[in-house]
Design a protein around this motif. Structure first.
Motif, PDB file in Angstrom:
ATOM      1  N   GLY A  13       0.823  -1.218   0.000  1.00  0.00           N
ATOM      2  CA  GLY A  13       0.000   0.000   0.000  1.00  0.00           C
ATOM      3  C   GLY A  13       0.850   1.259   0.000  1.00  0.00           C
ATOM      4  N   ILE A  14       0.341   2.293  -0.627  1.00  0.00           N
ATOM      5  CA  ILE A  14       0.995   3.609  -0.587  1.00  0.00           C
ATOM      6  C   ILE A  14       0.031   4.562   0.101  1.00  0.00           C
ATOM      7  N   LEU A  15       0.508   5.180   1.178  1.00  0.00           N
ATOM      8  CA  LEU A  15      -0.336   6.087   1.953  1.00  0.00           C
ATOM      9  C   LEU A  15       0.242   7.499   1.926  1.00  0.00           C
ATOM     10  N   GLY A  16      -0.582   8.453   2.334  1.00  0.00           N
ATOM     11  CA  GLY A  16      -0.081   9.778   2.663  1.00  0.00           C
ATOM     12  C   GLY A  16       0.077  10.722   1.488  1.00  0.00           C
ATOM     13  N   CYS A  17       1.084  11.597   1.612  1.00  0.00           N
ATOM     14  CA  CYS A  17       1.156  12.757   0.728  1.00  0.00           C
ATOM     15  C   CYS A  17       1.316  12.405  -0.749  1.00  0.00           C
ATOM     16  N   MET A  18       2.196  11.449  -1.068  1.00  0.00           N
ATOM     17  CA  MET A  18       2.349  11.137  -2.492  1.00  0.00           C
ATOM     18  C   MET A  18       1.100  10.437  -3.034  1.00  0.00           C
ATOM     19  N   ALA A  19       0.457   9.627  -2.191  1.00  0.00           N
ATOM     20  CA  ALA A  19      -0.807   9.001  -2.597  1.00  0.00           C
ATOM     21  C   ALA A  19      -1.823  10.092  -2.929  1.00  0.00           C
ATOM     22  N   GLN A  20      -1.843  11.133  -2.084  1.00  0.00           N
ATOM     23  CA  GLN A  20      -2.776  12.241  -2.306  1.00  0.00           C
ATOM     24  C   GLN A  20      -2.412  13.013  -3.565  1.00  0.00           C
ATOM     25  N   ASN A  21      -1.138  13.269  -3.730  1.00  0.00           N
ATOM     26  CA  ASN A  21      -0.663  14.106  -4.828  1.00  0.00           C
ATOM     27  C   ASN A  21      -0.856  13.423  -6.177  1.00  0.00           C
ATOM     28  N   ARG A  22      -0.579  12.129  -6.234  1.00  0.00           N
ATOM     29  CA  ARG A  22      -0.570  11.449  -7.532  1.00  0.00           C
ATOM     30  C   ARG A  22      -1.742  10.507  -7.756  1.00  0.00           C
ATOM     31  N   GLY A  23      -2.398  10.086  -6.670  1.00  0.00           N
ATOM     32  CA  GLY A  23      -3.607   9.277  -6.774  1.00  0.00           C
ATOM     33  C   GLY A  23      -3.453   8.076  -7.693  1.00  0.00           C
ATOM     34  N   ALA A  24      -4.505   7.817  -8.489  1.00  0.00           N
ATOM     35  CA  ALA A  24      -4.516   6.634  -9.357  1.00  0.00           C
ATOM     36  C   ALA A  24      -3.409   6.679 -10.399  1.00  0.00           C
ATOM     37  N   GLY A  25      -2.878   7.890 -10.659  1.00  0.00           N
ATOM     38  CA  GLY A  25      -1.780   8.022 -11.615  1.00  0.00           C
ATOM     39  C   GLY A  25      -0.585   7.152 -11.232  1.00  0.00           C
ATOM     40  N   VAL A  29      -3.931   5.391  -0.477  1.00  0.00           N
ATOM     41  CA  VAL A  29      -4.802   6.059   0.499  1.00  0.00           C
ATOM     42  C   VAL A  29      -4.244   7.437   0.826  1.00  0.00           C
ATOM     43  N   GLY A  30      -5.023   8.464   0.603  1.00  0.00           N
ATOM     44  CA  GLY A  30      -4.585   9.842   0.792  1.00  0.00           C
ATOM     45  C   GLY A  30      -4.586  10.279   2.249  1.00  0.00           C
ATOM     46  N   THR A  31      -4.271  11.560   2.441  1.00  0.00           N
ATOM     47  CA  THR A  31      -3.997  12.069   3.790  1.00  0.00           C
ATOM     48  C   THR A  31      -5.249  12.280   4.648  1.00  0.00           C
ATOM     49  N   GLN A  32      -6.428  12.214   4.044  1.00  0.00           N
ATOM     50  CA  GLN A  32      -7.628  12.405   4.864  1.00  0.00           C
ATOM     51  C   GLN A  32      -8.348  11.092   5.113  1.00  0.00           C
ATOM     52  N   LYS A  33      -7.693   9.990   4.716  1.00  0.00           N
ATOM     53  CA  LYS A  33      -8.354   8.678   4.818  1.00  0.00           C
ATOM     54  C   LYS A  33      -7.535   7.656   5.591  1.00  0.00           C
ATOM     55  N   PHE A  34      -6.553   8.123   6.348  1.00  0.00           N
ATOM     56  CA  PHE A  34      -5.719   7.160   7.092  1.00  0.00           C
ATOM     57  C   PHE A  34      -6.562   6.224   7.952  1.00  0.00           C
ATOM     58  N   HIS A  35      -7.605   6.786   8.562  1.00  0.00           N
ATOM     59  CA  HIS A  35      -8.413   5.996   9.496  1.00  0.00           C
ATOM     60  C   HIS A  35      -9.213   4.902   8.792  1.00  0.00           C
ATOM     61  N   ARG A  36      -9.252   4.966   7.463  1.00  0.00           N
ATOM     62  CA  ARG A  36      -9.985   3.922   6.745  1.00  0.00           C
ATOM     63  C   ARG A  36      -9.100   2.725   6.409  1.00  0.00           C
ATOM     64  N   VAL A  37      -7.802   2.842   6.652  1.00  0.00           N
ATOM     65  CA  VAL A  37      -6.872   1.766   6.272  1.00  0.00           C
ATOM     66  C   VAL A  37      -7.284   0.398   6.864  1.00  0.00           C
ATOM     67  N   PRO A  38      -7.670   0.327   8.168  1.00  0.00           N
ATOM     68  CA  PRO A  38      -8.056  -0.994   8.686  1.00  0.00           C
ATOM     69  C   PRO A  38      -9.203  -1.631   7.904  1.00  0.00           C
TER      70      PRO A  38
END
Ligand code: 5AD
Length: 463
Positions: A77-89, A101-110
């Motif tokens: 999995g890739i989380l955090g800022c780069m996930a947010q910045n680049r997304g599905a790209g 998973v982007g920076t506003q969805k960390f709590h959804r990881v489980p």
């Protein structure tokens, strides 16, 4: 198949986010493991602030993708800022990643991991990666869980705010972290109280611009700012002996915050105050709303409140249009402030930021030579300041064994690392240490008799 390793890139906010994700996963029955070789699930919590940080994480993910292809049970999995910045790209380069998973969805990881594992166990083919980079109201309130480790935790990070509204022209953070949102003070105080009850003695309050804490949504009186009021409340918590914060913005560093250093002894003699440049022209181009002189005024105000105050900072060299004269102003500012430490960054073009399309981009050789020149100035200053402490007695908060496991390590009130001999049971204690040796960033010493000649008159604790 539930062993998770989280590898974190970047800043303390990212570290804190990783800790919170680890705590949430552990509460769900996952095991958090220290070695990435022993994990079934590898989560990379990434940074986008400079291109090099993104390239490092992409390289790592590409490397781990081969493991993912070999082992159909492995989850990447890739989380955090780069996930947010680049997304599905990201999937163009990294088609084998399971989770973005982007920076506003960390709590959804489980939940995402539970679903992924359930689908795999049921033999349901999971064709596509989960990509979640949406905005979520209240997500700043989800970074609150702490994992209890086997050893005693003496220092803890506490996230007080997420996002940034400043729009510095070089910076990708408003895009990766979203609008500025603060947590309610009561929640933060409760979290600090719980940490104190577990033995934590030092909290570092974290936010992109902590000086803006609560300005958007809390009542504004004539008195202290919401951030100073928060500091007062944390200061009142028994058991918390030291309070640090990062990062303030010079714009929000007003008299009330400087005065807090005269009133609140648990604030150590250290401030990390990002300056970015010592040239007014560059500061303007960066959209940093203060001048060199205003910055120096804040430094003087703080040295007035605490003469032993130590400063650290962030500096960017080679911002577009930066001339030799501009750079020289940054160099002389460093000498004037007399920093204990500075992070120096070569300007890195971030796509989509205003500075990326500015004229007069500075060639890499120039950025590199300015970087080296400044590092040398800063190194010499740090060493001089370290050596000036030899022979003094410093109040040290003991964190535990040092890297070798043979000695103890802790920090002075001014945030200098100190290594010395002593029994492990001192972890969490404030002890006097007589400094006998110094390198650029570390002091070496020996336990001093209780109360011996402490050089910290503001010290609140009787030893
Ligand atoms: N290039 C280089 N350094 C940067 N920073 C932020 N954006 C950039 C960039 N585009 C630095 C700033 C900031 C620190 C966290 O990273 O100095 O304070």
């Amino acid at each position: 198949m539930n062993r998770v390793h989280i590898k974190t890139y970047g800043c303390q906010m990212n570290e804190r986010d990783s800790e919170a994700v680890a705590a949430m996963l552990r509460a769900r029955g996952y095991r958090i493991v220290a070695s990435e070789d022993d994990c079934d699930i590898l989560l990379l919590n990434t940074c986008s602030v400079r291109d090099a940080a993104e390239q490092k994480a992409i390289g790592k993910a590409a490397h781990e993708s081969s493991r993912r292809r070999r082992d159909p049970d492995f989850v990447l999995g890739i989380l955090g800022c780069m996930a947010q910045n680049r997304g599905a790209g990201l999937l163009d380069r990294l088609p084998d990643v399971d989770l973005i998973v982007g920076t506003q969805k960390f709590h959804r990881v489980p939940d995402y991991l539970d679903n992924l594992r359930a689908a795999r166990e049921a033999g349901v083919p999971v064709a596509e990666a989960i990509v979640e980079t949406g905005v979520e109201e209240g997500s700043q309130n989800t970074i609150r869980d702490h994992m209890e480790g086997p050893g005693r935790q003496v220092c803890a990070f506490v996230s007080i705010q997420q996002g940034c509204d400043m729009n510095c022209t070089f910076c990708i953070v408003p895009r990766t972290r979203g609008d500025e949102r603060s947590r309610p003070a009561g929640d933060i105080v409760l979290e600090c109280e719980e940490l104190a009850a577990r033995g934590v003695r030092e909290v570092t309050l974290l936010g992109q611009i902590v000086t803006s804490y609560g300005r958007r949504d809390q009542r504004q009186g004539d008195g202290a700012s919401p951030f100073v009021r928060l500091l007062e409340r944390v200061h009142a918590i028994p058991g918390i002996e030291r309070i640090r914060f990062t990062s303030p913005h010079p714009r929000g560093f007003r008299r009330d915050l400087a005065d807090a250093y005269s009133r609140l002894p648990k604030l150590g003699e250290h401030v990390h105050l990002p300056v970015q440049s010592g040239s007014d022209a560059v500061l303007r181009a960066m959209n940093r709303p203060y001048s060199r002189e205003r910055y120096l005024e804040i430094v003087r105000m703080l040295k007035g409140a605490r003469p032993a105050m130590a400063f650290s900072t962030d500096i960017i060299v080679g911002f577009p249009g930066e001339t030799d004269e501009d750079f020289e102003r940054t160099r002389t500012l460093c000498e004037e402030v007399d920093y204990d430490m500075a992070y120096v960054f070569k300007y890195s073009v971030r796509t989509g930021t205003p500075a990326a399309s500015m004229p007069d981009q500075v060639p890499d050789e120039v950025r590199e030579s300015r970087n080296q020149a400044l590092l040398e100035v800063l190194r010499a200053g740090s060493l001089r300041r370290s050596r000036a402490l030899v022979g003094t007695v410093q109040e040290v908060l003991v964190e535990g064994p040092d890297k070798t496991g043979l000695r103890l390590t802790g920090r002075t009130r001014a945030n200098r690392a100190v290594v010395f001999d002593g029994p492990g049971r001192l972890a969490g204690e404030l002890v006097p240490v007589e400094i006998a040796g110094a390198s650029v960033s570390t002091l070496y010493g020996a336990l001093a008799p209780a109360g011996a000649g402490l050089q910290t008159p503001a010290c609140p604790v009787s030893l």
